[in-house]
Design a protein around this motif. Structure first.
Motif, PDB file in Angstrom:
ATOM      1  N   ARG A   1      13.136  13.824  40.104  1.00 19.35           N
ATOM      2  CA  ARG A   1      12.704  12.826  39.121  1.00 19.35           C
ATOM      3  C   ARG A   1      13.390  11.488  39.391  1.00 19.35           C
ATOM      4  O   ARG A   1      14.603  11.436  39.623  1.00 19.35           O
ATOM      5  CB  ARG A   1      13.059  13.320  37.713  1.00 19.35           C
ATOM      6  CG  ARG A   1      12.786  12.329  36.600  1.00 19.35           C
ATOM      7  CD  ARG A   1      12.935  12.989  35.246  1.00 19.35           C
ATOM      8  NE  ARG A   1      14.265  13.516  35.010  1.00 19.35           N
ATOM      9  CZ  ARG A   1      15.292  12.796  34.553  1.00 19.35           C
ATOM     10  NH1 ARG A   1      15.133  11.509  34.310  1.00 19.35           N
ATOM     11  NH2 ARG A   1      16.462  13.351  34.346  1.00 19.35           N
ATOM     12  N   GLY A   2      12.615  10.404  39.376  1.00 18.54           N
ATOM     13  CA  GLY A   2      13.212   9.076  39.468  1.00 18.54           C
ATOM     14  C   GLY A   2      13.855   8.708  38.149  1.00 18.54           C
ATOM     15  O   GLY A   2      13.336   9.038  37.085  1.00 18.54           O
ATOM     16  N   GLN A   3      14.987   8.056  38.222  1.00 24.15           N
ATOM     17  CA  GLN A   3      15.644   7.639  36.985  1.00 24.15           C
ATOM     18  C   GLN A   3      16.336   6.303  37.200  1.00 24.15           C
ATOM     19  O   GLN A   3      16.560   5.891  38.341  1.00 24.15           O
ATOM     20  CB  GLN A   3      16.618   8.708  36.491  1.00 24.15           C
ATOM     21  CG  GLN A   3      17.722   9.066  37.461  1.00 24.15           C
ATOM     22  CD  GLN A   3      18.578  10.220  36.930  1.00 24.15           C
ATOM     23  OE1 GLN A   3      18.062  11.255  36.507  1.00 24.15           O
ATOM     24  NE2 GLN A   3      19.888  10.032  36.944  1.00 24.15           N
ATOM     25  N   PRO A   4      16.675   5.597  36.122  1.00 21.53           N
ATOM     26  CA  PRO A   4      17.267   4.263  36.281  1.00 21.53           C
ATOM     27  C   PRO A   4      18.620   4.347  36.982  1.00 21.53           C
ATOM     28  O   PRO A   4      19.304   5.369  36.878  1.00 21.53           O
ATOM     29  CB  PRO A   4      17.448   3.769  34.835  1.00 21.53           C
ATOM     30  CG  PRO A   4      16.616   4.668  33.994  1.00 21.53           C
ATOM     31  CD  PRO A   4      16.508   5.962  34.709  1.00 21.53           C
ATOM     32  N   PRO A   5      19.012   3.285  37.672  1.00 26.76           N
ATOM     33  CA  PRO A   5      20.322   3.300  38.337  1.00 26.76           C
ATOM     34  C   PRO A   5      21.444   3.379  37.307  1.00 26.76           C
ATOM     35  O   PRO A   5      21.366   2.765  36.244  1.00 26.76           O
ATOM     36  CB  PRO A   5      20.360   1.972  39.090  1.00 26.76           C
ATOM     37  CG  PRO A   5      19.361   1.106  38.408  1.00 26.76           C
ATOM     38  CD  PRO A   5      18.308   2.012  37.889  1.00 26.76           C
ATOM     39  N   ASN A   6      22.476   4.128  37.636  1.00 36.29           N
ATOM     40  CA  ASN A   6      23.682   4.252  36.802  1.00 36.29           C
ATOM     41  C   ASN A   6      23.331   4.617  35.357  1.00 36.29           C
ATOM     42  O   ASN A   6      23.997   4.188  34.420  1.00 36.29           O
ATOM     43  CB  ASN A   6      24.488   2.948  36.813  1.00 36.29           C
ATOM     44  CG  ASN A   6      24.950   2.591  38.208  1.00 36.29           C
ATOM     45  OD1 ASN A   6      25.073   3.449  39.072  1.00 36.29           O
ATOM     46  ND2 ASN A   6      25.200   1.313  38.443  1.00 36.29           N
ATOM     47  N   SER A   7      22.306   5.397  35.205  1.00 37.46           N
ATOM     48  CA  SER A   7      21.874   5.726  33.846  1.00 37.46           C
ATOM     49  C   SER A   7      22.871   6.650  33.162  1.00 37.46           C
ATOM     50  O   SER A   7      23.395   7.580  33.777  1.00 37.46           O
ATOM     51  CB  SER A   7      20.500   6.403  33.891  1.00 37.46           C
ATOM     52  OG  SER A   7      20.149   6.844  32.603  1.00 37.46           O
TER      53      SER A   7
ATOM     54  N   THR B   1      11.798   9.325  27.083  1.00 35.12           N
ATOM     55  CA  THR B   1      10.681   8.886  27.918  1.00 35.12           C
ATOM     56  C   THR B   1      11.166   7.717  28.740  1.00 35.12           C
ATOM     57  O   THR B   1      12.161   7.070  28.417  1.00 35.12           O
ATOM     58  CB  THR B   1       9.489   8.448  27.062  1.00 35.12           C
ATOM     59  OG1 THR B   1       9.926   7.412  26.173  1.00 35.12           O
ATOM     60  CG2 THR B   1       8.959   9.624  26.267  1.00 35.12           C
ATOM     61  N   ASP B   2      10.487   7.455  29.824  1.00 38.40           N
ATOM     62  CA  ASP B   2      10.905   6.361  30.705  1.00 38.40           C
ATOM     63  C   ASP B   2      10.097   5.113  30.376  1.00 38.40           C
ATOM     64  O   ASP B   2       8.864   5.193  30.240  1.00 38.40           O
ATOM     65  CB  ASP B   2      10.672   6.753  32.159  1.00 38.40           C
ATOM     66  CG  ASP B   2      11.527   7.951  32.567  1.00 38.40           C
ATOM     67  OD1 ASP B   2      12.662   8.067  32.054  1.00 38.40           O
ATOM     68  OD2 ASP B   2      11.063   8.760  33.394  1.00 38.40           O
ATOM     69  N   PRO B   3      10.749   3.952  30.265  1.00 33.52           N
ATOM     70  CA  PRO B   3      10.011   2.729  29.963  1.00 33.52           C
ATOM     71  C   PRO B   3       9.132   2.278  31.123  1.00 33.52           C
ATOM     72  O   PRO B   3       8.196   1.507  30.928  1.00 33.52           O
ATOM     73  CB  PRO B   3      11.112   1.705  29.674  1.00 33.52           C
ATOM     74  CG  PRO B   3      12.322   2.236  30.371  1.00 33.52           C
ATOM     75  CD  PRO B   3      12.193   3.727  30.331  1.00 33.52           C
ATOM     76  N   THR B   4       9.418   2.745  32.309  1.00 31.50           N
ATOM     77  CA  THR B   4       8.635   2.318  33.466  1.00 31.50           C
ATOM     78  C   THR B   4       8.732   3.388  34.547  1.00 31.50           C
ATOM     79  O   THR B   4       9.348   4.439  34.367  1.00 31.50           O
ATOM     80  CB  THR B   4       9.148   0.957  33.986  1.00 31.50           C
ATOM     81  OG1 THR B   4       8.294   0.497  35.020  1.00 31.50           O
ATOM     82  CG2 THR B   4      10.579   1.069  34.512  1.00 31.50           C
ATOM     83  N   PHE B   5       8.086   3.124  35.682  1.00 31.48           N
ATOM     84  CA  PHE B   5       8.164   4.061  36.809  1.00 31.48           C
ATOM     85  C   PHE B   5       9.464   3.846  37.574  1.00 31.48           C
ATOM     86  O   PHE B   5       9.903   2.703  37.773  1.00 31.48           O
ATOM     87  CB  PHE B   5       6.975   3.846  37.752  1.00 31.48           C
ATOM     88  CG  PHE B   5       5.700   4.425  37.245  1.00 31.48           C
ATOM     89  CD1 PHE B   5       5.405   5.758  37.449  1.00 31.48           C
ATOM     90  CD2 PHE B   5       4.790   3.636  36.542  1.00 31.48           C
ATOM     91  CE1 PHE B   5       4.217   6.305  36.980  1.00 31.48           C
ATOM     92  CE2 PHE B   5       3.604   4.174  36.073  1.00 31.48           C
ATOM     93  CZ  PHE B   5       3.309   5.509  36.290  1.00 31.48           C
ATOM     94  N   TYR B   6      10.044   4.953  38.020  1.00 33.28           N
ATOM     95  CA  TYR B   6      11.247   4.876  38.846  1.00 33.28           C
ATOM     96  C   TYR B   6      11.019   5.636  40.155  1.00 33.28           C
ATOM     97  O   TYR B   6      10.450   6.729  40.145  1.00 33.28           O
ATOM     98  CB  TYR B   6      12.450   5.500  38.133  1.00 33.28           C
ATOM     99  CG  TYR B   6      12.823   4.799  36.857  1.00 33.28           C
ATOM    100  CD1 TYR B   6      13.339   3.514  36.883  1.00 33.28           C
ATOM    101  CD2 TYR B   6      12.654   5.427  35.627  1.00 33.28           C
ATOM    102  CE1 TYR B   6      13.677   2.857  35.705  1.00 33.28           C
ATOM    103  CE2 TYR B   6      12.992   4.787  34.445  1.00 33.28           C
ATOM    104  CZ  TYR B   6      13.503   3.503  34.488  1.00 33.28           C
ATOM    105  OH  TYR B   6      13.832   2.856  33.337  1.00 33.28           O
ATOM    106  N   PRO B   7      11.491   5.073  41.273  1.00 35.36           N
ATOM    107  CA  PRO B   7      11.348   5.802  42.545  1.00 35.36           C
ATOM    108  C   PRO B   7      12.448   6.860  42.668  1.00 35.36           C
ATOM    109  O   PRO B   7      13.610   6.565  42.416  1.00 35.36           O
ATOM    110  CB  PRO B   7      11.541   4.698  43.599  1.00 35.36           C
ATOM    111  CG  PRO B   7      12.398   3.667  42.925  1.00 35.36           C
ATOM    112  CD  PRO B   7      12.081   3.734  41.454  1.00 35.36           C
ATOM    113  N   PRO B   8      12.106   8.073  43.025  1.00 36.00           N
ATOM    114  CA  PRO B   8      13.151   9.077  43.270  1.00 36.00           C
ATOM    115  C   PRO B   8      13.786   8.833  44.644  1.00 36.00           C
ATOM    116  O   PRO B   8      13.219   8.113  45.474  1.00 36.00           O
ATOM    117  CB  PRO B   8      12.377  10.396  43.256  1.00 36.00           C
ATOM    118  CG  PRO B   8      11.019  10.020  43.725  1.00 36.00           C
ATOM    119  CD  PRO B   8      10.762   8.620  43.227  1.00 36.00           C
ATOM    120  N   PRO B   9      14.939   9.400  44.922  1.00 35.59           N
ATOM    121  CA  PRO B   9      15.495   9.311  46.283  1.00 35.59           C
ATOM    122  C   PRO B   9      14.490   9.882  47.282  1.00 35.59           C
ATOM    123  O   PRO B   9      13.845  10.888  47.002  1.00 35.59           O
ATOM    124  CB  PRO B   9      16.753  10.192  46.201  1.00 35.59           C
ATOM    125  CG  PRO B   9      17.102  10.242  44.757  1.00 35.59           C
ATOM    126  CD  PRO B   9      15.812  10.162  44.011  1.00 35.59           C
ATOM    127  N   GLY B  10      14.364   9.219  48.419  1.00 31.54           N
ATOM    128  CA  GLY B  10      13.390   9.658  49.421  1.00 31.54           C
ATOM    129  C   GLY B  10      11.979   9.261  49.051  1.00 31.54           C
ATOM    130  O   GLY B  10      11.006   9.856  49.533  1.00 31.54           O
TER     131      GLY B  10
END
Lengths: 802, 316
Positions: B231-237, B203-212
């Motif tokens: 899907r937005g995901q953390p940088p360099n995850s 699960t994601d701890p917070t909201f992430y912006p997807p590309p675009g």
């Protein structure tokens, strides 16, 4: 005592007018210089008359005329790659005699550059270089592919943009400021594979002339240079073929008579086949599975001798690059293709004894296409430029004057970056497709004459004009990045008009038999521009014409040079200094993205500025003996200033190269072996680097420093080549006498072994930055990386002819 | 053709196609640090502002160095009302999600550090539709200002999951949106997975912006459009689901929240240049441009969002 300027002006005018009078009572020798083998005319051949010291150069049709006082002379005819021819003759006052001369082709081991060595001193042209394909073919070549544009980049004042860049830069000018002509038709993108190869198949090219300094009045349209490439004419008497088989491409040429002695054809083709060779061996699961790339060229030319001093030619070129990526390993797919189509026709007619009329018409099309898809989304981008040209001109001799006059008309049809996008059944409204229609014209007259025994003048005036016409819609940007208003122009309605005077002046002052001083002034207008979003020159760059918001570029170049021949003309040396001032240069505004032109006028995103370039070029060239070659060095500086870029501060041009050195040498070791080498060195290219950074949404953001304020590592490279000439004869037994004798083989061939980048220097293509890890895991790390394209690269090519 | 010949041909092809790459050291002078604002206010939420400084691009960045870029002695106000300084080692649980979304870093990771932000605790600063929020920051002798308009809430017509054509289990979030017939409407999208699916995805701890994630109605003003988002995901995850073939995809069984926000055009313009820079990642084929900030006297962004939320389950 100070001499009033008006008196000096009167002196110059009277001297010019009196020049014809001073040669009254003289005789004229004229004629055509041709190739003994093919019957082709030889433009640029030199004709010298000893002991007068007078000389001339044949025009584009191989014709010459020389006025001489009565007396006995030895006329010497020379041309690059051909043996000399001498004629003894007597000139009578008031008479005209014709001496047509056919020069025999020299073997490769003979001197290559005879013709240029007199023109080097006696012509008015400066900043001009002729290169013959025979010479170019002796030099080391990338992957064995002989390339005239790469060879031009070994000359002083001509700087390569580096590996992977399509453009090249002449005396501080941009890549769009070079007019590349192929049989008189402009070539908008002369590069294959991001500049690793040019579109010019060496088998189809006769020779090339580079004008980078004083530009004759019959040339214009670009600020920096003209590269005039002439396609070969076919042999009117015999059938021949030639070609080559290399590691990544092959080429073939066939030529011969259509009607014996009257007309000829020549057709050439070239294609890379690395995609075909590798396809069966790439696993479908490999990362680059589904990738394809190839390019091809097709050339053709027909020549007809219509009799009564009249010739007709028709030539054409078609070539494409095609790149594609379509793999089942990813949802992305891409197709990128670009290419040129060129068709030219020319008619030449000798008028009387002293005039030659030329009429040429050309069609050029350059197009670029991109298609990208992901799932049901597909984006298409198309750029297209079409030019239709008509150019009549006449060259005639009047007394001691060689006068050239003509007009040029060009119709431009430019469609930059037209896009369409669909997502399933949704068709995005990307606004109307952009198309620019414009008329460009020029008229000129130039006169070349001897003002005194030592002083030769070439003065010309070119007048150019440009009209951008409808149908056209000018979008006026509103508060947001949308359009608040539209100004509509109907078909043929004038949107913008420009007009410019382009004076040209060159002189040569002979100091003695071995040295001369030359000077030139050139003013040019350029009505069509290349806008680069990327710091690198790429096929995606967009050509845009002048419009109501884009004024024509203006350039003024001043040059002065000292020329000297040494060791019985075996060595030529020259030193030229130049200063160039440029206005209305074009760049994209900061933060313009490729998609911004969608639904808008592409030129709404341009900004305009000025620039200058200055430098000194030193050139030493050995043209005789077993070892030939040259050393060229350029010290130069080129800067730009745009109010809307870099906070209005001056910055180095992207191609500013402080030091540029090229050394080339070819040595005929024996009848069978020729060795050659190139060494090039250039100061690192200016780039813009991030100086600092900050985090937004936990992602590192780059804060760039001043534009082009850093330099990449210097570029240097050594290439070597060895050419093995297969024995051209075989021994046969005479069926009549039974004696052994040598007979020329039907197929002549040679092997070219070359090593590119001998010491495997990793020259920078570009730098990029990679951040890895995560801040919260204490693993965040930034590294700068340099990408280099080619380490040491050996190759072998087999060339043949019959 | 022998196998050996084939091998050599393939090796040669790879040789030609492959470029050489090496890590280099660049001697780039470090300029004087500049102040950076990262602030936001959403409908129904208090404003959160972080004040940081730029750092030398090639300077080492560990968690401590990162924390040192935060300015903890700034005076921050919105619409003339002072914001309260709150640091990560004393953050109230109720404000932790705000901090996490604003910084993109989980509260756990910053618990041992003193990363300070400024929060509008005055009820008058809770984000309201059709309101303009004026920011003023005084720090290190400098004054930075900005204004952000929080527009009216606009909900998508519908949001759904759809499989990627070539996959039986991976897909995108699709959205149908009817844009108002006024120019300059700008939007931003965030996603967050909220529950483990049958494959035990994170699960994601917070909201992430997807590309675009940032877009405006330049090309579809007043129209109804259908677009998709990854899907937005953390940088360099390096989380298993964020790498490999599942990266950027929603997977069958995922429960996720699709957060759709209206914002102002200058905020879109900042994130337009931000995403272009992130996307090019220092590519030589992209022009090296700095971001279009909406901060007077500094860098960064002051953003106001009017957001709606849709919760979905990825089903075929």
């Amino acid at each position: 005592m100070k001499i009033p300027q008006v008196l000096i002006l009167k002196f110059v005018i009277i001297s010019a007018l009196c020049a014809p009078l001073s040669v009254q009572g003289q005789g004229v020798v004229k004629g055509i210089v041709t190739s003994a083998g093919s019957g082709e005319t030889l433009p640029g051949a030199t004709v010298t008359a000893d002991p007068s010291g007078k000389g001339t150069v044949t025009d584009a049709d191989g014709r010459y005329a020389l006025e001489l006082p009565p007396g006995k002379y030895v006329l010497t005819y020379r041309y690059v790659g051909f043996g000399e021819n001498e004629r003894e003759l007597r000139i009578e006052a008031g008479t005209s005699r014709t001496e047509n001369v056919a020069l025999a082709v020299a073997t490769l081991r003979e001197v290559q550059i005879d013709a240029a060595r007199q023109a080097h001193l006696k012509g008015t042209q400066m900043g001009t270089t002729d290169l013959d394909m025979e010479l170019i073919e002796t030099l080391p070549a990338f992957m064995g592919e002989v390339d005239l544009l790469k060879t031009l980049q070994l000359l002083p004042g001509v700087q390569a943009a580096g590996e992977g860049n399509a453009g090249f830069y002449v005396r501080g000018g941009g890549p769009d400021q070079n007019l590349i002509l192929f049989d008189g038709a402009p070539v908008y993108n002369a590069a294959h594979l991001l500049g690793f190869f040019s579109v010019f198949n060496s088998d189809a090219v006769d020779d090339v002339t580079l004008y980078k300094g004083g530009m004759p009045a019959n040339y214009g349209e670009r600020l920096a240079s003209v590269i005039d490439v002439r396609q070969r004419s076919g042999d009117k008497n015999d059938f021949h073929g030639r070609g080559g088989v290399g590691l990544i491409s092959s080429r073939a040429t066939l030529e011969g008579p259509i009607k014996q002695g009257k007309s000829s054809f020549i057709f050439s083709g070239r294609r890379t086949y690395i995609d075909v060779l590798t396809r069966p061996f790439i696993n479908e699961d490999a990362a680059f599975s589904g990738t394809k790339y190839f390019f091809y060229d097709l050339n053709g030319r027909l020549d007809f001798n219509l009799g009564e001093g009249s010739d007709l030619y028709i030539s054409g070129y078609a070539g494409d690059d095609a790149f594609g990526f379509n793999s089942n390993q990813t949802e992305f797919s891409t197709d990128v293709d670009w290419g040129n189509r060129i068709l030219t026709a020319g008619w030449r007619k000798r008028v009387g004894d002293k005039a030659l009329f030329n009429l040429s018409g050309t069609y050029t099309n350059y197009r670029f296409g991109f298609t990208g898809g992901q799932d049901e989304f597909e984006l298409r981008v198309r750029s297209d430029i079409r030019d239709y040209r008509l150019q009549p001109d006449i060259t005639f001799y009047l007394g001691g004057h060689r006068i050239n006059a003509g007009v040029l008309y060009v119709y431009h049809d430019v469609s930059p970056n037209n896009s369409s996008a669909v997502q399933g059944e949704t068709v995005f409204d990307l606004g109307e497709q952009q198309q620019f229609f414009s008329h460009e014209g020029a008229a000129w007259i130039a006169d070349e004459f001897d003002l005194t025994d030592r002083l030769r003048i070439e003065a010309g005036l070119r007048i150019s004009g440009f009209a951008h016409v409808g149908p056209f819609n000018r979008f006026v940007r509103g508060e947001f990045r949308t359009n608040s208003d539209t100004l509509s122009f109907g078909r043929g309605e004038r949107v913008a008009e420009y007009f410019g005077w382009e004076p040209r002046f060159q002189f040569r002052y002979t100091l003695n038999e071995r040295s001369s001083i030359k000077g030139s002034f050139t003013q040019n207008y350029q009505y069509i521009h290349l806008a680069n979003l990327s710091p690198l020159a790429l096929p995606t760059d967009v050509w845009l014409p002048s419009t109501d918001v884009t004024a024509p570029q203006l350039g003024r170049q001043y040059a002065l040079g000292y020329f000297r021949n040494l060791f019985d003309n075996a060595v030529e040396v020259s030193a030229e200094v130049f200063y160039k001032d440029m206005r209305n240069l074009v760049e994209y505004k900061e933060n313009t993205q490729p998609q911004d032109g969608v639904g808008n006028n592409e030129d709404n995103f341009l900004t305009f500025g000025r620039g200058y370039a200055q430098g000194i070029e030193l050139f030493l060239r050995k043209v005789k003996g077993k070892t030939t070659g040259w050393i060229g060095y350029t010290l130069s500086k080129s800067e730009r200033q745009f109010d809307a870029l870099n906070n209005g501060m001056w910055f180095p041009a992207p191609f500013d190269t402080r030091h540029d050195l090229a050394v080339t040498a070819a040595h005929a070791w024996s009848e069978k072996w020729t060795f050659s080498a190139n060494f090039v060195y250039g100061t690192g290219r200016p780039i813009t680097l991030p100086e600092s950074g900050y985090f937004i949404e936990n992602r590192l953001t780059l804060q760039y420093g001043a534009r082009n304020s850093f330099r990449m590592a210097d570029y240097h490279r050594l290439d070597l080549a060895a050419t093995y000439h297969v024995n051209p004869v075989r021994t046969v037994t005479d069926p009549v006498t039974g004696e052994l004798r040598e007979k020329e083989k039907r197929v002549q061939s040679k092997w070219v072994f070359s090593i590119y980048n001998v010491y495997s220097r990793l020259n920078p293509y570009f730098y990029y930055f990679e951040n890895e890890g995560r801040i919260e895991e204490n693993t965040f790390n930034i590294t700068a990386r340099q990408v280099s394209l080619f380490p040491i690269l050996p190759s072998v090519t087999w060339n043949f002819s019959f | 053709m022998t196998l050996n010949t084939k091998t050599h041909l393939l090796l040669f092809s790879v040789f030609v196609l492959a470029a050489c790459e090496k890590v280099i050291d660049l001697d780039v002078p470090v300029p004087e640090p500049r102040l950076v604002i990262e602030g936001r206010v959403e409908n129904g939420q208090p404003p959160v502002v972080f004040v940081t400084t730029t750092r030398g691009f090639f300077e080492p960045t560990d968690l401590n160095a990162f924390a040192e870029t935060f300015v903890d002695d700034a005076e921050v106000s919105v619409n003339g009302i002072a914001l309260q300084r709150i640091c990560s080692d004393e953050i109230p649980p109720a404000l932790a999600p705000l901090f996490e979304e604003a910084t993109g870093i989980s509260a756990e990771a910053t618990a041992g550090l003193s990363i300070c932000g400024y929060v509008g605790t005055d009820p008058a600063l809770i984000g309201e539709e059709n309101t303009t929020y004026r920011l003023e920051v005084n720090a290190r002798g400098q004054t930075l200002t900005s204004a952000a308009h929080l527009p009216g809430v606009l909900a998508p017509d519908s949001v759904w999951f759809r499989l990627w054509a070539n996959s039986p289990r991976l897909g995108y979030a699709f959205m149908k949106l009817t844009d108002p017939d006024t120019t300059g409407n700008a939007y931003r999208v965030f996603t967050r997975r909220i529950g483990p699916n049958e494959n035990n995805n994170d699960t994601d701890p917070t909201f992430y912006p997807p590309p675009g994630s940032a877009f405006a109605d330049d090309f579809f003003n007043g129209e109804t459009i259908e677009v998709f988002f990854v899907r937005g995901q953390p940088p360099n995850s390096s989380r298993p689901g964020d790498t490999g073939e599942t990266a950027r995809f929603f997977e069958i069984g995922d429960r996720f929240v699709f957060k759709f926000c209206s914002t102002s055009y200058p905020v879109y313009d900042f994130f337009r240049t931000y995403e272009a820079q992130q996307g090019s990642a220092g590519s030589p084929f992209a022009a090296p441009n700095n971001l279009n900030t909406n901060i007077e006297g500094g860098l960064g962004v002051w953003a106001a969002y009017a957001c709606t939320f849709d919760t979905l389950t990825a089903t075929p």
